[in-house]
Design a protein around this motif. Structure first.
Motif, PDB file in Angstrom:
ATOM      1  N   UNK A  15      -8.178  -3.167  -7.266  1.00  0.00           N
ATOM      2  CA  UNK A  15      -7.148  -2.464  -8.026  1.00  0.00           C
ATOM      3  C   UNK A  15      -7.657  -1.098  -8.462  1.00  0.00           C
ATOM      4  N   UNK A  27       1.793   6.860  -6.461  1.00  0.00           N
ATOM      5  CA  UNK A  27       0.706   7.778  -6.762  1.00  0.00           C
ATOM      6  C   UNK A  27       1.110   9.208  -6.443  1.00  0.00           C
ATOM      7  N   UNK A  28       2.007   9.359  -5.458  1.00  0.00           N
ATOM      8  CA  UNK A  28       2.428  10.720  -5.130  1.00  0.00           C
ATOM      9  C   UNK A  28       3.163  11.343  -6.303  1.00  0.00           C
ATOM     10  N   UNK A  88       0.043   2.506 -10.863  1.00  0.00           N
ATOM     11  CA  UNK A  88      -0.530   1.894  -9.671  1.00  0.00           C
ATOM     12  C   UNK A  88      -1.592   0.885 -10.080  1.00  0.00           C
ATOM     13  N   UNK A  89      -2.380   1.278 -11.036  1.00  0.00           N
ATOM     14  CA  UNK A  89      -3.439   0.363 -11.494  1.00  0.00           C
ATOM     15  C   UNK A  89      -2.845  -0.932 -12.033  1.00  0.00           C
ATOM     16  N   UNK A 129     -11.254  11.657 -13.698  1.00  0.00           N
ATOM     17  CA  UNK A 129     -10.378  10.502 -13.833  1.00  0.00           C
ATOM     18  C   UNK A 129     -10.659   9.466 -12.740  1.00  0.00           C
ATOM     19  N   UNK A 134      -0.768   7.126 -11.638  1.00  0.00           N
ATOM     20  CA  UNK A 134      -1.969   6.372 -11.281  1.00  0.00           C
ATOM     21  C   UNK A 134      -2.147   5.122 -12.132  1.00  0.00           C
ATOM     22  N   UNK A 135      -1.832   5.255 -13.401  1.00  0.00           N
ATOM     23  CA  UNK A 135      -1.992   4.065 -14.244  1.00  0.00           C
ATOM     24  C   UNK A 135      -1.018   2.977 -13.846  1.00  0.00           C
ATOM     25  N   UNK A 140       1.954   9.647   6.918  1.00  0.00           N
ATOM     26  CA  UNK A 140       1.006   9.703   5.816  1.00  0.00           C
ATOM     27  C   UNK A 140      -0.330  10.253   6.283  1.00  0.00           C
ATOM     28  N   UNK A 173       0.838  -1.200   0.000  1.00  0.00           N
ATOM     29  CA  UNK A 173       0.000   0.000   0.000  1.00  0.00           C
ATOM     30  C   UNK A 173       0.875   1.253   0.000  1.00  0.00           C
ATOM     31  N   UNK A 174       1.954   1.243   0.797  1.00  0.00           N
ATOM     32  CA  UNK A 174       2.785   2.441   0.874  1.00  0.00           C
ATOM     33  C   UNK A 174       3.577   2.630  -0.410  1.00  0.00           C
ATOM     34  N   UNK A 182     -12.907   4.950 -11.575  1.00  0.00           N
ATOM     35  CA  UNK A 182     -12.137   3.947 -10.837  1.00  0.00           C
ATOM     36  C   UNK A 182     -12.849   3.588  -9.540  1.00  0.00           C
ATOM     37  N   UNK A 218      -1.514  -2.973  -9.195  1.00  0.00           N
ATOM     38  CA  UNK A 218      -2.493  -3.691  -8.375  1.00  0.00           C
ATOM     39  C   UNK A 218      -3.102  -4.838  -9.180  1.00  0.00           C
ATOM     40  N   UNK A 219      -3.273  -4.614 -10.461  1.00  0.00           N
ATOM     41  CA  UNK A 219      -3.746  -5.744 -11.273  1.00  0.00           C
ATOM     42  C   UNK A 219      -2.749  -6.886 -11.198  1.00  0.00           C
ATOM     43  N   UNK A 271      -6.138   6.431  -3.690  1.00  0.00           N
ATOM     44  CA  UNK A 271      -4.877   7.175  -3.655  1.00  0.00           C
ATOM     45  C   UNK A 271      -5.033   8.520  -4.344  1.00  0.00           C
ATOM     46  N   UNK A 293      -8.159   4.786   4.316  1.00  0.00           N
ATOM     47  CA  UNK A 293      -7.153   3.730   4.416  1.00  0.00           C
ATOM     48  C   UNK A 293      -7.694   2.550   5.210  1.00  0.00           C
ATOM     49  N   UNK A 303      -8.029   1.090  -5.387  1.00  0.00           N
ATOM     50  CA  UNK A 303      -6.754   1.598  -4.880  1.00  0.00           C
ATOM     51  C   UNK A 303      -6.374   2.888  -5.606  1.00  0.00           C
ATOM     52  N   UNK A 304      -6.508   2.857  -6.930  1.00  0.00           N
ATOM     53  CA  UNK A 304      -6.195   4.065  -7.696  1.00  0.00           C
ATOM     54  C   UNK A 304      -7.097   5.202  -7.243  1.00  0.00           C
ATOM     55  N   UNK A 351       2.471   1.809  -3.333  1.00  0.00           N
ATOM     56  CA  UNK A 351       1.511   2.389  -4.275  1.00  0.00           C
ATOM     57  C   UNK A 351       1.293   3.868  -3.969  1.00  0.00           C
ATOM     58  N   UNK A 352       1.236   4.154  -2.679  1.00  0.00           N
ATOM     59  CA  UNK A 352       1.021   5.548  -2.312  1.00  0.00           C
ATOM     60  C   UNK A 352       2.144   6.418  -2.844  1.00  0.00           C
ATOM     61  N   UNK A 390      -4.350  12.214  -2.677  1.00  0.00           N
ATOM     62  CA  UNK A 390      -3.399  13.238  -3.096  1.00  0.00           C
ATOM     63  C   UNK A 390      -4.073  14.531  -3.533  1.00  0.00           C
TER      64      UNK A 390
END
Lengths: 473, 105, 638, 503
Positions: free
Chosen positions: D175, A395-396, A403-404, D214, A400-401, D73, A388-389, D218, A407-408, D182, D134, D178-179, A391-392, D186
């Protein structure tokens, strides 16, 4: 510089002493008593590990070749803990008659590589880095070929050695270019002088491939599966956890310091490699029947996730990478521990052999399941937090894609991790692995893993502690 | 004398050596020859270090030391490699790399 | 609270009976459940009569109109900001009239069933369901708002479903129940859509607000047009679809004949006297809205009613199952009521049709319940529904015979029986509005007399059949209700409906228009005469007639193949061409895609295994290739 | 300790307790005690919530508790409930309670079974109390993963396949989720502020519209997969068909509600602008779900498949209502979730009990069961009637609220969609009656059925609990509806601030 400054290198020095002591003791033991080496080595190693936790001031030695700080010390401690668990898990394998005369060699080689890794992480210039890298690699080749009567083992050893020689050749070529363009081999000086001229970019690529080889990123990963399969299980777990972890640590440090001006460029490349690594790792792992090979590919996929943290190129990214490696060590060692325990007792290494394991060995199965869930990133075990971190932090950076996709990929990985769970819990077996008692070392080793898997996630202080030491670009 | 030869000439040589090494590594079937190819690569690196040091940064010694250490490491690497190769020879009665594909897919 | 608050008990008593008897079903020995149910309904009946007396007579100030009274109301659910569902009790002329009708018939049926259902498995269950039905029906007629009506509308639907399927072990009974439920459910869909449209346009469900001819609600109707009709008209048509479903109007009538699979008392109660007139009641309830804002919808009501009455009467002449004959007759009579509403206007004498419709509803409830209960007594005696198994029963069943005859005369419109009066009002109303409809109804009146007497003669005249045992008259608990209902059938025609139940609550003068009445009597007599000739004694005449109209006869006998058409649409088209493809699509396309993704991944995984060839030189090659690729990417892409 | 935390602590303690048990009797006893406590706690929570609200506490969330967990976080363990979560918690309490009793005779690996089941429940409870995205996500996954074992070990039929499919599809959903989460994180605060996962904090700001566009798909689809959104519903029929009774109950009863709840609480609440823009796509999909599920159910022969498709239809209605984005429709969505949760749990419980007796779930192999197992038969009919939306049962209240809420939109598109959705009530009646008819009515088709025993005490307890829930809501919905209605005030206020383009 006074002699006492050398104490800064206490980890490396202690490990060196340990190696020497082991050799000395071994010389003075007769054949019947060789097995004493096991408690002695593990006990001494525990001391080294514990000493690592004594706080220490940041310091630089040898004009910048060697430096240490809280983060580096933390990384070393993480590796030490991992190595300690591996030592515990190796005990039952080492007790087998085939290894009766090689116990201290195993410990010696292993400790040596750990010295290399410690130097590598502490390195302040490329020379130290290279030395550490080689010191960490060459003994592992010997370890991989440890069971010399086994052809697979030798094959693994030579494959590792040849591949790593090639990769370090290319890495060196890159370093030589860096030296040529920057005029220094010190990280600080290079970081300041890096101007992204084409030769430097080329140098970076060569260097990166060398490290990518160690972490086994696609397409530099091909050696991994064969070596993991051929090497003895505990060596495999060492390779997949400690060796990979150390390389990941130094890679992220170098990426964040030396090559920070290249960041905008290398991010895209890492994006691509991350996707490739996760996907290819998963696609191969899906089909594996041999547990070691299976874990090898799964560890390749895991390496892809590590890149997500690097991609963040910020403090959060580094924290997440270090944290992930820590969690990964416990999760993967949990899995390897079980495989090792079963293999040492029964010699069975295939997934089919695990059918119906829960009914005969519930505790091992549970730990295996937890490890699998942790590797797959399923809460409430620690792996979830690690992923998770990561991914975070990706994402920061706005990925995003990615991350997607990641996760897939985690979902695909869940598929094969669940295959193991399925084998143990669901599949029926006429002749399941019979119930057995593991020895004390293994039990302690496995319990440590279970503890880590459970506690690391919920205990947020761990993450906070790491976060207090890390840095970003 | 050496000052008359331009830097680029050394670099061309070293680059050639590097690629010859890689080519050799990819094509030779004999494990020992592959090991020799590795040495070629490492030596090309050594040349690089030395000439960079000599031509570009004459008032320091980093390159020289680096190449010395590379030589030492290469030697130890070869030692371990040959030990394993001997073991392989015992097991396979051959040191042809083609034989080493028990583990795949 | 007001002096009518006690009326809340009228629906609640049957409800509690339902709950208690239903819970304790298997513990109630013998007739205990039935007695509890009957007693409960007796109280409700008494309260209803008391209410009628109080509302129409004691509380009524002479010379004024009847106003509606909200006896009780609570909020049940908030829907939107404006719309709130309330549950309550509304007392006004039609609801009071319906109270009387429902409780009377229901009470009779309760008593009757003590005899008829004796010894049946699940006797208590039967009474529980009857009580549930009574509760729902009373709740429906007492509804203060459209939505409450919908709620109870559904509940009567389900009680009807439960009662039709009472003999659940008989597949035909359950499929009839299912059919009834689904068809009415389909109609309710229309009702619901109508409610949605209507309520969002008016902002209220409340009948008082909706139907106040001078209120805001009616004024706010109008709205946009859709396909040439205003939105409100559409809403009213949709609501009428709901009513048509419950009242078995063509083309939603197909469930009613099958519903005769239920026990006969149920048919008498639900499928003759009460539930099936809910549609009429619904339109009557909303009559001001219909007449003020949706004349086109009223036209629909009138024509559907007229057509159904003709259609059903024609079919009734050919059926041999006595309960089905009665069922078609019910449809036909309800068609009358609908027609009557459809041709009516609002207020004063223009509202004759409205009054006539309610009047007919009242009288019809009496005589049709009587017919069904009589038929029940017959069936009880001979254990068959088919009139071919009957004949000469007048000797064995004297009371049944007499009461049945009274009912037949009533429905045939022979004075002084009640049917004559109510039918005459309807014909008058139709005459004033539309001559074609009037003509149809005249014809139907004759047909009605004909098929009723065909039925009557076939049952009670002719020669005896081979009975398993000698038919005997029903016990007193069954015959007494027959007699009471016969009494009602005879005398209810003299009730001054034009003073009591009118479209605007005001009394108006009404008299029998002999110019219409005499031909109608003649038509009735003619029908009876023809039936007498054909059926009083067995002869070959009916067969000859049937043969000479063979095509038409067969179509009528087969109920014009409407059922078959529906079967075709549902079983063949919907099942085969919608449901099956949906199931296939789901398994193969949607699920196939998901599995396909998984299979693709496995496929790829299997096919890239060659990458891991086991040869270290190939690995090195890929390694170097990777380096080169990275260089190229850096050079050309980034 | 905060009362909400107890909802997680009690199951965890129960699990710990089961670890020390030896056999079926002990483990089921411990589970029953634990989950009874949980049910009582749910009831207490409802009571406390209602009294607190009546006392005039207008805070958006009550009983809040907030502990910083990962300071770096800004991840908190933040809990709090409003009327919606309270309702969902009560639902979960009831269903889990019924589920424990429905699996009273789980002989094989009973300890493990109850542990997994209660872990699942822990996830669900945790999800509903969470205010922090979270922890919400954490609990979401905790709830999903035991499904694999529950179906894989104790299931029937192609259980491995179904379990894997279900798990993977739901994880695929996460999945997407999650996007979404997140991304929300942000952009949770305007640039420069401290990022937060807290739903209430995020709701105070507007996420930039481009990001919303966007992230909304999701998030919505991520939750939608769990809510059986067409065309991502195919895990549901297979999963339900293979799962053991209690698992089907919990899964269809509460786990699928996580989807609807999340779609509402996260997707719509935090990104109303994008929701408004993109709703039409999903309204089409959900309308299809509603009708399609019902048509799918007509054709099925396996009881569980029928119910699974009916769940697709009913859960489609939940998402449909959520997308209508007005107070009435939201209320309807929540009531529909609760109603469907109870009904479908009841259905699955009954199917399990019938299957336990007849050893078949194929309706054409059964018939006339009403005569031999009248109690189960009657309850089945009640469940069926509730499912087809009969007044007096919860389904009616829910559907009507949804339809009225949906119809509140004045434009043709929404109204046509509403009418399409409304039409499902007929199709529902068709398949429900078909099942009831074939299964319970008619003559007994198999002489083995003559000796079946009617429900035991635990089966009666399990089913009656659910029946009481269904009828209670069906008869007196006002308290529930008002409780939900009031809780919607913040989101309605937020929705009111949207500039509606062209409307």
């Amino acid at each position: 510089m006074s002699l006492s400054d050398l104490l800064t290198m206490r980890n490396e020095l202690l490990l060196t002493f340990l190696a020497m002591i082991l050799l000395t003791i071994d010389l003075n033991l007769n054949h019947a008593k060789k097995s004493w080496m096991i408690p002695i080595s593990i006990g001494l190693f525990l001391v080294v590990t514990l000493v690592g936790f004594i706080p220490q001031a940041d310091q630089t030695l040898f004009g910048g070749m060697y430096h240490t700080n809280g983060l580096i010390q933390l990384m070393k401690n993480i590796l030490n803990i991992g190595a300690f668990i591996i030592l515990l898990q190796s005990a039952s394998w080492l007790k087998t008659p085939a290894n009766a005369n090689k116990i201290s060699e195993y410990f010696f080689l292993l400790v040596t590589t750990l010295i290399g890794m410690n130097f590598m992480i502490s390195s302040g210039d490329f020379l130290m880095l290279y030395l550490g890298l080689e010191l960490a690699t060459i003994p592992i080749a010997a370890l991989a070929a440890f069971t010399h009567f086994n052809t697979k083992s030798s094959e693994a050893g030579i494959k590792l050695l040849l591949s790593s020689a090639l990769s370090s050749g290319i890495l060196l070529y890159g370093i030589s270019m860096i030296y040529g363009t920057c005029g220094s081999i010190y990280f600080d000086a290079i970081g300041a002088a890096y101007a992204n001229v084409p030769l430097q970019v080329l140098a970076f690529i060569f260097f990166f491939t060398g490290m990518a080889f160690k972490i086994s990123l696609v397409p530099f990963h091909l050696w991994t599966a064969d070596v993991y399969e051929g090497a003895p299980i505990n060596v495999t777990s060492y390779l997949s956890v400690i060796s990979k972890g150390a390389a990941a640590f130094i890679l992220i440090i170098v990426m964040f310091t030396v090559f920070k001006t290249l960041a905008p460029l290398y991010k895209n490349m890492i994006y691509l490699i991350a996707v490739l690594t996760m996907t290819v790792g998963n696609l191969f792992a899906m089909r594996q029947k041999n547990m070691k090979r299976f874990l090898a590919f799964s560890s390749i996929a895991q390496a892809g996730f590590i890149l997500l943290g690097i991609l963040g190129t910020n403090k959060m990214g580094m924290t997440s990478v270090v944290y992930f490696v820590l969690v990964y060590i416990f999760s993967n060692l949990g899995a390897f521990g079980v495989v090792s325990a079963i293999s040492a007792k029964t010699g069975k290494e295939y997934m089919d052999d695990y059918d119906g394991l829960y009914l005969t060995n519930p505790k091992l199965s549970l730990l295996m399941m937890l490890s699998m869930f942790s590797l797959a990133g399923i809460p409430p075990v620690a792996g979830f937090f690690g992923k998770m971190f990561l991914f975070t932090s990706a994402a920061s950076g706005g990925y995003y894609w990615l991350v997607f996709i990641a996760v897939l990929n985690a979902t695909i990985s869940l598929y094969y991790y669940l295959l193991v769970v399925k084998a143990m819990f669901i599949n029926k077996n006429e002749q399941p692995i019979a119930f057995f008692h593991s020895d004390g070392y293994t039990k302690v080793g496995l319990m440590l893993c279970a503890l880590g898997i459970f506690v690391l996630g919920f205990w947020s202080q761990v993450y906070e502690f790491i976060n207090g030491l890390t840095f970003g670009i | 004398m050496i000052d008359n030869i331009p830097l680029n000439a050394f670099l061309v040589i070293s680059t050639l050596m590097f690629f010859i090494g890689i080519y050799g590594f990819l094509t030779r079937r004999n494990l020992i020859t592959m090991l020799m190819s590795i040495e070629l690569i490492l030596n090309s690196v050594n040349i690089n270090f030395v000439v960079f040091n000599k031509f570009l940064y004459p008032n320091q010694l980093h390159g020289h030391f680096f190449s010395l250490i590379v030589i030492a490491v290469a030697a130890s690497e070869a030692a371990v490699a040959i030990a394993i190769i001997i073991n392989i020879y015992r097991n396979f009665k051959s040191i042809d790399v083609e034989n080493l594909d028990q583990m795949k897919f | 609270m007001n002096s009518y608050a006690y009326t809340l008990l009228i629906p609640l008593i049957p409800f509690f009976v339902f709950v208690s008897v239903g819970m304790a079903e298997d513990k109630l020995k013998g007739k205990l459940g039935g007695l509890i149910g009957t007693a409960g309904l007796g109280i409700a009946t008494f309260l209803s009569y008391f209410t009628a007396f109080k509302y129409f007579i004691s509380d009524h100030v002479a010379g004024t109109g009847y106003t509606s009274v909200k006896a009780f109301e609570i909020t049940w659910l908030h829907l939107t900001d404006k719309l709130t569902i309330n549950l309550g009790v509304l007392i006004d002329p039609i609801s009071v009239m319906m109270l009387v009708v429902i409780t009377t018939v229901s009470f009779m049926v309760h008593i009757y069933s003590l005899g008829y259902m004796e010894g049946e498995r699940g006797f208590a269950r039967f009474y529980a369901f009857l009580s549930l039905f009574s509760f729902s029906m009373l709740g429906l007629v007492l509804a203060t708002n459209l939505f409450q009506m919908y709620i109870f509308w559904e509940l009567v639907g389900v009680s009807s479903f439960l009662l039709i399927g009472y003999y659940y072990e008989k597949p035909s009974a359950f499929s009839a129940a299912k059919k009834a439920f689904i068809v009415t459910r389909f109609a309710d869909l229309g009702f619901l859509i109508g409610i949605l449209i209507l309520s969002f346009n008016t902002g209220t469900f409340d009948f008082k607000e909706l139907t106040n001819p001078h209120g805001i609600a009616i004024a706010s109707m109008g709205g946009a047009a859709f396909m040439g009709l205003s939105v409100i008209t559409w809403a009213l048509i949709f609501i009428f679809i709901g009513g048509a479903g419950k009242s078995a109007m063509f083309p939603l009538h197909i469930w009613l004949p099958d519903a005769m699979e239920g026990p006969t008392p149920v048919s008498a109660l639900i499928h003759a006297a009460t539930m099936v007139v809910a549609g009429v009641y619904l339109v009557a309830r909303l009559f001001p809205v219909y007449s003020q804002t949706g004349p086109a919808a009223l036209q629909v009501v009138a024509w559907v009613g007229a057509f159904t009455s003709l259609f059903a009467a024609v079919i009734a002449t050919t059926q041999t199952d006595i309960k089905r004959v009665l069922a078609f007759s019910t449809m036909s009579q309800i068609g009358y009521m609908m027609l009557s509403l459809g041709v009516s206007k609002y207020g004063g004498e223009d509202g004759l049709g409205f009054m006539a419709s309610n009047f007919h509803l009242f009288t019809h409830a009496m005589f049709k319940a009587l017919l069904f209960l009589g038929a029940g007594a017959v069936i009880h005696a001979v254990h068959s529904n088919d009139m071919n198994d009957m004949g000469g029963l007048r000797k064995y069943l004297p009371i049944t015979h007499i009461t049945f005859l009274i009912a037949c005369l009533t429905i045939a419109g022979i004075p002084p029986f009640s049917g004559f009066f109510s039918k005459d009002e309807i014909l008058s109303a139709a005459f004033e509005s539309n001559k074609i409809l009037f003509g149809i109804e005249y014809f139907v009146a004759g047909l009605t007399a004909f098929y009723m007497f065909r039925l009557y003669y076939n049952i009670f005249w002719g020669h005896d059949r081979h009975y398993h045992h000698t038919p005997h008259e029903a016990p007193l608990v069954m015959t007494v209700p027959l007699m009471i209902l016969a009494f009602g059938s005879i005398f209810s025609g003299f009730l001054p409906f034009h003073n009591l139940v009118t479209s605007d609550g005001l009394a108006f003068e009404s008299h029998i228009d002999w110019m219409i009445a005499i031909p109608s009597i003649l038509v009735g007599v003619l029908g009876i005469a023809v039936a007498t000739i054909m059926y009083k004694k067995e002869n070959a005449l009916p067969d000859k007639v049937a043969a000479s109209f063979s095509f038409f006869y067969r179509w009528a006998f087969k109920k014009f193949y409407v059922d078959e058409f529906y079967m075709f649409v549902t079983k063949k088209i919907i099942f085969n061409y919608i449901s099956r493809p949906v199931a296939w699509f789901d398994r193969h396309i949607v699920d196939g895609t998901m599995n396909g993704i998984a299979n693709l991944i496995v496929f790829v995984s299997f096919n890239i295994k060659g990458l891991q060839s086991g040869r270290v030189q190939q690995y090195a090659f890929v390694f170097v290739g990777g380096v080169v690729a990275m260089v190229l990417i850096f050079v050309y892409v980034l | 300790m905060n009362i909400l935390t107890l909802f997680v602590v009690i199951p965890v303690l129960t699990v710990a307790g089961i670890l020390f048990t030896k056999d079926l009797k002990q483990s089921r006893l411990v589970s029953a005690i634990g989950m009874t406590a949980q049910l009582i706690l749910s009831a207490i929570l409802v009571y406390l919530y209602v009294t607190e609200r009546q006392a005039g506490n207008m805070a958006p969330m009550l009983f809040t508790f907030d502990a910083l967990w990962f300071p770096a976080l800004n991840i908190h363990y933040a809990v709090g409930v409003d009327g919606i979560s309270v309702a969902m918690i009560a639902l979960t309490g009831v269903v889990v309670f019924a589920g424990i009793f429905a699996s009273w005779k789980m002989e094989f690996l009973s300890r493990e079974f109850f542990i997994s089941l209660i872990l699942l429940a822990t996830g669900v409870f945790g999800f509903f109390i969470s205010l922090d995205l979270f922890t919400m996500f954490l609990f979401y996954e905790i709830a999903v993963i035991p499904m694999y074992l529950l179906i894989g070990i104790w299931g029937s039929g192609p259980k491995e396949y179904s379990a894997m499919k279900l798990t993977l599809m739901l994880m695929g959903g996460s999945a997407l989720l999650m996007v979404g989460i997140l991304g929300i994180y942000f952009y949770s605060v305007p640039t420069g502020g401290q990022l937060t996962f807290n739903v209430l904090e995020i709701a105070k700001h507007k996420i930039p519209i481009e990001m919303q566009r966007f992230l909304f798909p999701f998030t919505f689809v991520g939750f939608g997969i769990l809510g059986a959104l067409f065309p991502f519903h195919t895990w549901s029929p297979d999963g339900h068909a293979s799962a053991p009774t209690a698992v089907s109950m919990l899964h269809a009863g509460v786990l699928m509600k996580l989807g609807g709840y999340g779609a509402f609480r996260v997707a719509i609440f935090l990104m109303p602008e994008a929701a408004h823009e993109q709703a039409w796509i999903f309204i089409i999909l959900t309308s299809i779900s509603v009708v399609y599920g019902a048509f799918g159910a007509i054709f099925q022969k396996d009881l569980k498949y029928i119910n699974a498709y009916s769940s697709v239809s009913h859960c489609g209605l939940v998402l449909f209502a959520v997308l209508m984005m007005n107070q009435t429709a939201f209320t309807g969505a929540v009531i529909q979730m609760i109603s469907h949760g109870l009904m479908t749990a009841l259905f699955f419980a009954l199917i399990g009990m019938i299957y336990g007796r007849t050893h078949t779930r194929m309706i054409n192999e059964m018939g006339g069961l009403m005569k031999v197992i009248p109690f189960l038969g009657v309850v089945y009919v009640i469940a069926g009637l509730a499912s087809l939306g009969l007044p007096g049962f919860s389904g009616f209240v829910a559907e009507m609220t949804v339809f009225f809420g949906a119809y509140e939109h004045v434009d043709l598109f929404h109204r046509v969609a509403t009418i399409v959705a409304v039409s499902s009530i007929v199709i529902t009646a068709v398949y429900i009656l078909r099942v009831v008819g074939t299964l319970l009515m008619g003559p007994i088709t198999d002489k083995h059925f003559l000796h079946l025993e009617d429900a035991n005490w635990y089966e009666r307890l399990s089913t009656i609990t659910l029946v009481i829930g269904i009828t209670f809501i069906g008869m007196a919905p006002l308290w529930l509806s008002d409780m939900i209605h009031f809780s919607l005030a913040p989101i309605i206020a937020k929705l009111a601030t949207i500039q509606l383009p062209g409307m």
